[in-house]
Scaffold this motif. Structure first.
Motif, short mmCIF file in Angstrom:
data_model
loop_
_atom_site.label_atom_id
_atom_site.label_comp_id
_atom_site.label_asym_id
_atom_site.label_seq_id
_atom_site.Cartn_x
_atom_site.Cartn_y
_atom_site.Cartn_z
N GLY A 1 0.81 -1.20 0.00
CA GLY A 1 0.00 0.00 0.00
C GLY A 1 0.85 1.26 0.00
O GLY A 1 1.99 1.25 0.47
N PHE A 2 0.27 2.31 -0.56
CA PHE A 2 0.90 3.63 -0.54
C PHE A 2 -0.14 4.63 -0.08
O PHE A 2 -1.33 4.49 -0.38
CB PHE A 2 1.37 4.04 -1.95
CG PHE A 2 2.47 3.21 -2.50
CD1 PHE A 2 3.81 3.52 -2.22
CD2 PHE A 2 2.19 2.11 -3.30
CE1 PHE A 2 4.83 2.74 -2.74
CE2 PHE A 2 3.21 1.33 -3.81
CZ PHE A 2 4.53 1.63 -3.54
N VAL A 3 0.30 5.65 0.64
CA VAL A 3 -0.57 6.76 1.00
C VAL A 3 0.03 8.05 0.47
O VAL A 3 1.26 8.18 0.36
CB VAL A 3 -0.82 6.88 2.53
CG1 VAL A 3 -1.69 5.74 3.02
CG2 VAL A 3 0.47 6.96 3.31
N ALA A 4 -0.83 8.98 0.14
CA ALA A 4 -0.42 10.33 -0.22
C ALA A 4 -0.67 11.19 1.00
O ALA A 4 -1.80 11.22 1.53
CB ALA A 4 -1.23 10.83 -1.41
N LEU A 5 0.37 11.86 1.45
CA LEU A 5 0.28 12.70 2.64
C LEU A 5 0.46 14.17 2.26
O LEU A 5 1.42 14.53 1.59
CB LEU A 5 1.37 12.32 3.65
CG LEU A 5 1.24 10.94 4.28
CD1 LEU A 5 2.53 10.56 4.99
CD2 LEU A 5 0.07 10.92 5.25
N LYS A 6 -0.46 14.98 2.72
CA LYS A 6 -0.37 16.43 2.58
C LYS A 6 -0.22 16.94 4.00
O LYS A 6 -1.20 17.00 4.75
CB LYS A 6 -1.64 16.95 1.91
CG LYS A 6 -1.58 18.39 1.48
CD LYS A 6 -2.84 18.73 0.68
CE LYS A 6 -2.75 20.11 0.11
NZ LYS A 6 -3.96 20.44 -0.66
N GLY A 7 1.02 17.23 4.38
CA GLY A 7 1.28 17.48 5.79
C GLY A 7 1.08 16.16 6.51
O GLY A 7 1.65 15.14 6.14
N ASP A 8 0.24 16.16 7.52
CA ASP A 8 -0.06 14.94 8.27
C ASP A 8 -1.36 14.28 7.80
O ASP A 8 -1.72 13.22 8.27
CB ASP A 8 -0.16 15.28 9.77
CG ASP A 8 -0.20 14.05 10.64
OD1 ASP A 8 0.59 13.11 10.39
OD2 ASP A 8 -1.03 14.00 11.58
N ARG A 9 -2.05 14.91 6.86
CA ARG A 9 -3.36 14.42 6.39
C ARG A 9 -3.19 13.40 5.27
O ARG A 9 -2.48 13.66 4.29
CB ARG A 9 -4.19 15.60 5.89
CG ARG A 9 -5.54 15.20 5.38
CD ARG A 9 -6.33 16.40 4.88
NE ARG A 9 -7.53 15.95 4.20
CZ ARG A 9 -8.08 16.55 3.18
NH1 ARG A 9 -7.58 17.69 2.71
NH2 ARG A 9 -9.16 16.06 2.62
N ILE A 10 -3.84 12.26 5.41
CA ILE A 10 -3.85 11.25 4.35
C ILE A 10 -4.89 11.70 3.32
O ILE A 10 -6.08 11.78 3.62
CB ILE A 10 -4.18 9.86 4.89
CG1 ILE A 10 -3.08 9.42 5.85
CG2 ILE A 10 -4.34 8.86 3.74
CD1 ILE A 10 -3.38 8.10 6.57
N VAL A 11 -4.43 12.02 2.11
CA VAL A 11 -5.32 12.52 1.05
C VAL A 11 -5.48 11.53 -0.09
O VAL A 11 -6.25 11.78 -1.03
CB VAL A 11 -4.87 13.90 0.51
CG1 VAL A 11 -4.93 14.95 1.61
CG2 VAL A 11 -3.48 13.82 -0.11
N GLY A 12 -4.77 10.40 -0.02
CA GLY A 12 -4.90 9.40 -1.08
C GLY A 12 -4.30 8.08 -0.67
O GLY A 12 -3.50 8.01 0.28
N CYS A 13 -4.70 7.02 -1.38
CA CYS A 13 -4.12 5.71 -1.14
C CYS A 13 -4.29 4.85 -2.38
O CYS A 13 -5.12 5.15 -3.26
CB CYS A 13 -4.75 5.02 0.06
SG CYS A 13 -6.47 4.51 -0.19
#
Length: 162
Positions: free
Chosen positions: A60-72
């Protein structure tokens, strides 16, 4: 003018503990499909525990904008290809290239593992997704039906890497 915060794509590691956040993201991102696709999305069956189990079998991968998970996105390694699923981007972040970055991470992983292609499925009704994946180099390879359906419900798309 507001500063645009960069997004980082990070592989989900064994000590990852934000499954509730990933589940909430997927549910928000997939909510637009409710009442559009038939049968309903399998995302409705997910829990934080099933996502944790998925990450044990898949990468799995997550997209992080700061500390917020905005994608996976999740990728299942098969013999000849990498199968990509549960690509999700927060509705307020769509159209900013985060999905493209997540798909690039999956493609880079596939190449590093010597896979000939990456493959995914999208629903028949989601024509905007078909076009988005085509722009990323995917092409339709088949149409399949969910169990109990006489008509095709999904499109398999593939991107050749080698």
């Amino acid at each position: 003018m507001d500063r645009i915060e960069a997004v980082s794509i990070t592989q989900i590691l064994a000590d990852f503990d934000r499954w509730d956040d990933v589940l909430a993201l997927i549910m928000r991102a997939f909510a637009a499909m409710d009442g559009v696709i038939d049968p309903p999305s399998s995302a409705h069956l997910l829990t934080a525990d099933t996502l944790r189990d998925k990450a044990r079998r898949e990468i799995g991968f997550v997209a992080l904008k700061g500390d917020r998970i905005v994608g996976c996105v999740f990728a299942l390694e098969r013999e000849a290809e990498l199968y990509v699923g549960k690509l999700a981007v927060a509705p307020d972040c769509q159209g900013q290239g985060f999905g493209r970055q997540l798909m690039q991470a999956a493609e880079d992983l596939a190449r590093s593992r010597g896979k000939a292609a990456i493959e995914l499925q999208t629903r028949i009704e989601l024509t905007e997704n078909h076009a988005a994946f085509a722009r990323l180099g995917f092409h339709e390879t088949e149409r399949t039906a969910h169990e109990g359906y006489a008509r095709p419900t999904s499109i398999t798309m593939r991107k050749t890497l080698l």
